[in-house]
Design a protein around this motif. Sequence first.
Motif, mmCIF file in Angstrom:
data_model
loop_
_atom_site.group_PDB
_atom_site.id
_atom_site.type_symbol
_atom_site.label_atom_id
_atom_site.label_comp_id
_atom_site.label_asym_id
_atom_site.label_seq_id
_atom_site.Cartn_x
_atom_site.Cartn_y
_atom_site.Cartn_z
ATOM 1 N N LEU A 136 0.805 -1.223 0.000
ATOM 2 C CA LEU A 136 0.000 0.000 0.000
ATOM 3 C C LEU A 136 0.840 1.277 0.000
ATOM 4 C CD1 LEU A 136 -2.821 -0.977 2.528
ATOM 5 C CD2 LEU A 136 -2.956 -0.938 0.054
ATOM 6 N N LYS A 137 2.151 1.109 0.186
ATOM 7 C CA LYS A 137 3.024 2.293 0.205
ATOM 8 C C LYS A 137 3.012 2.969 -1.152
ATOM 9 C CE LYS A 137 6.668 1.195 3.501
ATOM 10 N NZ LYS A 137 8.008 0.638 3.572
ATOM 11 N N ILE A 138 3.236 4.274 -1.161
ATOM 12 C CA ILE A 138 3.328 4.969 -2.449
ATOM 13 C C ILE A 138 4.629 4.543 -3.136
ATOM 14 C CG2 ILE A 138 3.620 7.249 -3.514
ATOM 15 C CD1 ILE A 138 1.658 8.248 -1.334
ATOM 16 N N ARG A 139 5.709 4.555 -2.364
ATOM 17 C CA ARG A 139 6.977 4.066 -2.916
ATOM 18 C C ARG A 139 7.228 2.684 -2.372
ATOM 19 N NH1 ARG A 139 11.073 9.058 -3.051
ATOM 20 N NH2 ARG A 139 9.534 10.656 -3.518
ATOM 21 N N ARG A 140 6.696 1.704 -3.033
ATOM 22 C CA ARG A 140 6.882 0.338 -2.515
ATOM 23 C C ARG A 140 8.066 -0.306 -3.214
ATOM 24 N NH1 ARG A 140 1.627 -2.496 -5.221
ATOM 25 N NH2 ARG A 140 2.074 -1.816 -7.326
ATOM 26 N N SER A 141 8.709 -1.220 -2.476
ATOM 27 C CA SER A 141 9.834 -1.904 -3.127
ATOM 28 C C SER A 141 9.695 -3.389 -2.859
ATOM 29 C CB SER A 141 11.156 -1.357 -2.593
ATOM 30 O OG SER A 141 11.192 -1.517 -1.198
ATOM 31 N N TYR A 145 11.980 -6.564 -1.157
ATOM 32 C CA TYR A 145 11.327 -6.700 0.155
ATOM 33 C C TYR A 145 11.591 -8.112 0.703
ATOM 34 C CZ TYR A 145 7.469 -7.240 3.475
ATOM 35 O OH TYR A 145 6.728 -7.480 4.593
ATOM 36 N N HIS A 146 11.974 -8.186 1.985
ATOM 37 C CA HIS A 146 12.164 -9.521 2.574
ATOM 38 C C HIS A 146 10.799 -10.067 2.992
ATOM 39 C CE1 HIS A 146 13.770 -12.258 6.006
ATOM 40 N NE2 HIS A 146 13.425 -12.947 4.934
ATOM 41 N N ASP A 147 10.318 -10.971 2.161
ATOM 42 C CA ASP A 147 8.985 -11.530 2.380
ATOM 43 C C ASP A 147 9.042 -12.544 3.528
ATOM 44 O OD1 ASP A 147 6.462 -12.494 2.190
ATOM 45 O OD2 ASP A 147 6.654 -13.303 0.154
ATOM 46 N N THR A 148 8.360 -12.218 4.616
ATOM 47 C CA THR A 148 8.431 -13.125 5.781
ATOM 48 C C THR A 148 7.145 -13.935 5.957
ATOM 49 O OG1 THR A 148 7.692 -11.300 7.163
ATOM 50 C CG2 THR A 148 10.066 -11.698 7.083
ATOM 51 N N ARG A 149 6.273 -13.868 4.956
ATOM 52 C CA ARG A 149 5.015 -14.627 5.072
ATOM 53 C C ARG A 149 5.329 -16.129 5.132
ATOM 54 N NH1 ARG A 149 2.069 -12.350 -0.100
ATOM 55 N NH2 ARG A 149 4.180 -12.764 -0.856
ATOM 56 N N ILE A 150 4.584 -16.823 5.995
ATOM 57 C CA ILE A 150 4.868 -18.249 6.204
ATOM 58 C C ILE A 150 4.335 -19.058 5.024
ATOM 59 C CG2 ILE A 150 4.422 -20.231 7.707
ATOM 60 C CD1 ILE A 150 6.234 -18.185 9.006
ATOM 61 N N HIS A 151 5.252 -19.805 4.389
ATOM 62 C CA HIS A 151 4.845 -20.589 3.217
ATOM 63 C C HIS A 151 4.340 -21.969 3.588
ATOM 64 C CE1 HIS A 151 7.822 -17.641 1.425
ATOM 65 N NE2 HIS A 151 6.675 -17.357 0.853
ATOM 66 N N VAL A 152 4.845 -22.492 4.675
ATOM 67 C CA VAL A 152 4.381 -23.822 5.080
ATOM 68 C C VAL A 152 4.500 -23.967 6.592
ATOM 69 C CG1 VAL A 152 6.627 -24.957 4.752
ATOM 70 C CG2 VAL A 152 4.559 -26.314 4.600
ATOM 71 N N CYS A 153 3.528 -24.678 7.133
ATOM 72 C CA CYS A 153 3.597 -24.990 8.563
ATOM 73 C C CYS A 153 3.762 -26.498 8.697
ATOM 74 C CB CYS A 153 2.313 -24.519 9.257
ATOM 75 S SG CYS A 153 2.095 -25.241 10.888
ATOM 76 N N LEU A 154 4.911 -26.901 9.215
ATOM 77 C CA LEU A 154 5.098 -28.333 9.475
ATOM 78 C C LEU A 154 4.538 -28.590 10.871
ATOM 79 C CD1 LEU A 154 8.702 -29.050 8.140
ATOM 80 C CD2 LEU A 154 6.524 -29.502 7.023
ATOM 81 N N TYR A 155 3.461 -29.350 10.923
ATOM 82 C CA TYR A 155 2.831 -29.603 12.216
ATOM 83 C C TYR A 155 3.275 -30.964 12.727
ATOM 84 C CZ TYR A 155 -0.292 -29.202 16.067
ATOM 85 O OH TYR A 155 -0.768 -29.096 17.353
ATOM 86 N N PHE A 156 4.050 -30.968 13.790
ATOM 87 C CA PHE A 156 4.641 -32.198 14.334
ATOM 88 C C PHE A 156 3.642 -32.889 15.273
ATOM 89 C CE2 PHE A 156 9.253 -31.835 13.273
ATOM 90 C CZ PHE A 156 9.189 -30.619 12.615
ATOM 91 N N ILE A 157 3.240 -34.097 14.886
ATOM 92 C CA ILE A 157 2.296 -34.857 15.713
ATOM 93 C C ILE A 157 3.080 -35.863 16.559
ATOM 94 C CG2 ILE A 157 0.353 -36.491 15.617
ATOM 95 C CD1 ILE A 157 -0.333 -35.148 12.880
ATOM 96 N N THR A 158 2.734 -35.926 17.839
ATOM 97 C CA THR A 158 3.413 -36.871 18.743
ATOM 98 C C THR A 158 2.995 -38.293 18.372
ATOM 99 O OG1 THR A 158 2.997 -35.161 20.371
ATOM 100 C CG2 THR A 158 3.917 -37.210 21.203
ATOM 101 N N PRO A 159 3.960 -39.204 18.279
ATOM 102 C CA PRO A 159 3.623 -40.573 17.817
ATOM 103 C C PRO A 159 2.980 -41.422 18.918
ATOM 104 C CG PRO A 159 5.963 -40.409 18.262
ATOM 105 C CD PRO A 159 5.404 -39.051 18.547
#
Length: 429
Positions: A136-141, A145-159
Amino acid sequence: MAATDLERVSSAEPEPRSLSLGGHVGFDSLPDQLVSKSVTQGFSFNILCVGETGIGKSTLMNTLFNTTFETEEASHHEACVRLRPQTYDLQESNVHLKLTIVDAVGFGDQINKDESYRPIVDYIDAQFENYLQEELKIRRSLFDYHDTRIHVCLYFITPTGHSLKSLDLVTMKKLDSKVNIIPIIAKADTISKSELHKFKIKIMGELVSNGVQIYQFPTDDEAVAEINAVMNAHLPFAVVGSTEEVKVGNKLVRARQYPWGVVQVENENHCDFVKLREMLIRVNMEDLREQTHSRHYELYRRCKLEEMGFQDSDGDSQPFSLQETYEAKRKEFLSELQRKEEEMRQMFVNKVKETELELKEKERELHEKFEHLKRVHQEEKRKVEEKRRELEEETNAFNRRKAAVEALQSQALHATSQQPLRKDKDKKN
Ligand code: GTP
Ligand code: MG
């Protein structure tokens, strides 16, 4: 009529004509240009690890990327779940990967686990918000930009071999619209083969019956459709992690060594580690990045912009201009401000009136008190005056009596002093 048909009719644009080229022009190199640009730019990939303390998250990350990420052991005594991101620059051939591993430290350690999911959800939203703010910035880069959005969640299930814990179900349910979830059964070497098979079926059944949407490897790209379809049937992957190297035959392999044998991490008969690595890194990394942008971020962005009052069209399907929306919002804001100001002013006037009334009442009370005291004082004064008068009368009476007595006394004295003289005269005569 479909929306796209509507657009075509309304814009009334003629269909583009198909032409054949007389010779080689060169735009068939576009995909190569794209690849070259992407390689120069580098990639970012962000993994969120959610699972109980000591479930093997760090070990699995080290095993997956065949390196040792500096990780400290998490404390078991965190008051609440804390998200700890760590970013690394990795390079393979000429491809640079900015990898961020986010650890949900202290997950499952608290006695009350009702709110355990919240810091994770907040963290994911915060990364979306950062990206949206940049957009939304007027001068966006966005390019660097270091994109920190989470791409995957590894959900560890206890065996456990039993069923999913309610904490797992609640957390996955809260996360499934925000992130691609890949559930994995951790420390799969601690569960027998037949138990593992039943456990996998049970987990999938529970996820379906609770409406938890986990990430499905895409089957729309022909090149990977087959392998992805097969792998979808293997979910959740049962993995073993280890960075320890053990000699098997005449080869050094990563394994866990036990008195009764060796569990090889990369042996598909022993666990699904290879499947996970194939699916996560080698086949679907780009799809995970894309899904994050086109599905999860898009949903966040839409909700956020709608919350801010933006719409694509008004009630009559007329496209909304940004300017109009801004003006409308501005007017709404100003009238709200005016209303608030008027409310405050009214409140102030009422308060002043109330205080004035209170003061008047106090004044009246004081006046009454003063009048009462004045009356009491006058009464006292009158009584004192009366007493003084009585006293004065008494004093006067007393003085009169005293004078009379004194007169009588002097008369008597005079009479007694005359008597001897007369006796002497009588004698002489
Ligand atoms: P925290 O960061 O403290 O929450 O722990 P973690 O989830 O990162 O676990 P970590 O990787 O530190 O592993 C904890 C212990 O489990 C270590 O002793 C590992 O050797 C062991 N471990 C890790 N992976 C496995 C596995 O697949 N099987 C078995 N049996 N043990 C494992
Ligand atoms: Mg760890």
